[in-house]
Design an enzyme around this catalytic site. Structure first.
Site, PDB file in Angstrom:
ATOM      1  N   LYS A 117      -1.951   5.274   8.492  1.00 34.52           N
ATOM      2  CA  LYS A 117      -1.128   5.289   7.268  1.00 34.52           C
ATOM      3  C   LYS A 117      -2.013   5.540   6.042  1.00 34.52           C
ATOM      4  CE  LYS A 117       1.437   2.354   4.107  1.00 34.52           C
ATOM      5  NZ  LYS A 117       2.028   1.075   3.742  1.00 34.52           N
ATOM      6  N   LYS A 151      -7.821   1.658  -3.142  1.00 32.41           N
ATOM      7  CA  LYS A 151      -7.532   1.261  -1.755  1.00 32.41           C
ATOM      8  C   LYS A 151      -7.704   2.451  -0.794  1.00 32.41           C
ATOM      9  CE  LYS A 151      -5.148  -0.843   1.679  1.00 32.41           C
ATOM     10  NZ  LYS A 151      -5.390  -2.089   2.325  1.00 32.41           N
ATOM     11  N   THR A 156       0.869  -1.175   0.000  1.00 36.74           N
ATOM     12  CA  THR A 156       0.000   0.000   0.000  1.00 36.74           C
ATOM     13  C   THR A 156       0.906   1.225   0.000  1.00 36.74           C
ATOM     14  OG1 THR A 156      -1.689  -1.154   1.264  1.00 36.74           O
ATOM     15  CG2 THR A 156      -1.809   1.247   1.249  1.00 36.74           C
TER      16      THR A 156
END
Ligand code: NAD
Length: 296
Positions: free
Chosen positions: A246, A171, A96
């Site tokens: 994050k 995402k 990611t």
């Protein structure tokens, strides 16, 4: 069966590489951590001296690394994967990372004549172990077609989200919405407590009404209504607060570069930063209900 190079054998990459071995592929592994490499060698992988050595004989390179800087250096840095990989190889980065770096690295690979996709995942360590991950894939049609059979050995749902970087875009949009909806769900349950409304009653009504959402029906932040949710095990993750923070920061970075307004995403990032900074980075992200209750 393919010759696969796998780089980054942490909590996610370790079990993903194991599933490629189980599917019968030959897997050469590289990680900065020796114990991580040794664990995979014990499962049948071969150890490579460097990412370039692993990639030089590979049909497929898969990576699962912490952040954009690691991905850029492993692929495009000196002695990197892109220069070493055979022209017909497919490169699959499952980390990611920020959308801009994903697009930049895929661009460098494609300019060098090597297909690459960004393919971040949802499903966590449990999904990585059970090979049930969801992959959100960005890249050309040709690159997606090459990556698909490999991703199928590690996941259950594989969606081609569009061109390079669109896997990362999907995402962070999804996880920003999740962070916002979790805080909203926590506020509703905390307010119900103050108003003397039983949590199970709120769940029974709201899970069938217009406030219904995944954060409530699958991942309820209070113990009881959904017995499998982390609230029932003192908020052990699950999905740790540090990971949610994050992803919210990546959403902020992308929004600022794209000129998109995300006031609720910014608010969610601030609240998760407070919770994380209070020593809760390893606590499940639904545990933020305790901060909202003023009980930490
Ligand atoms: P982790 O910290 O457990 O593993 C990362 C691994 O990369 C480590 O073994 C580390 O030694 C290795 N590494 C770092 N730099 C390297 C380099 N230059 N060369 C080779 N190896 C290097 O992290 P994780 O939980 O496995 O997460 C990996 C990625 O997956 C992250 O981008 C994370 O955001 C994403 N992700 C994690 C989860 C989760 O639940 N853990 C869920 C979805 C997505």
């Amino acid at each position: 069966m393919a010759n696969i190079a796998f780089i980054g054998l942490g909590n996610m990459g370790g079990p993903m590489a194991r599933n490629l071995l189980k599917a019968g592929h030959a897997v050469a592994v590289f990680d900065l951590s020796k114990p991580a490499v040794e664990a995979l060698v014990g499962a049948g992988a071969s150890a490579a001296e460097s990412p370039a050595k692993a990639a030089s004989a590979a049909d497929v390179v898969v990576s699962m690394l912490p952040a954009g800087a690691h991905v850029k250096s492993v692929y495009a840095g000196e002695g990197g994967v892109i220069a070493a990989a055979p022209k017909g190889a497919i490169l699959i980065d499952c980390s990611t990372i920020d959308v801009a770096t994903a697009r930049e690295v895929v661009g460098i690979a494609e300019a060098a004549g090597v297909n690459m996709v960004d393919a971040p995942v949802s499903g966590g360590v449990g999904g990585a172990e059970a090979a049930t991950l969801t992959f959100m894939v960005g890249g050309s049609d040709a690159a997606f077609a090459k990556a698909l059979p490999i991703l199928e050995a590690m996941g259950k749902t594989i969606v081609h989200a569009g061109g390079a970087g669109n896997g990362q875009a999907a995402k962070i949009c999804n996880n920003m919405l999740l962070g916002i909806s979790m805080i909203g769900t926590c506020e509703a349950f905390a307010l119900a407590e103050k108003l003397g409304l039983d949590a199970q009653k709120l769940f029974d009504i709201s899970s069938k009404s217009s406030g219904q959402c995944w954060s409530m029906t699958t991942y309820c932040p209070v113990p009881g209504p959904v017995p499998t949710s982390p609230a029932n095990r003192d908020y052990q993750p699950g999905f740790a607060t540090a990971m949610m923070l994050k992803d919210l920061k990546l959403a902020q970075e992308a929004a600022s570069k794209a000129g998109a307004a995300i006031p609720m995403g910014n608010q969610a990032a601030s609240l998760y930063a407070l919770f994380d900074g209070a020593g809760k980075s390893g606590v499940d992200f639904s545990g933020i209900i305790n901060m909202l209750r003023g009980k930490m």
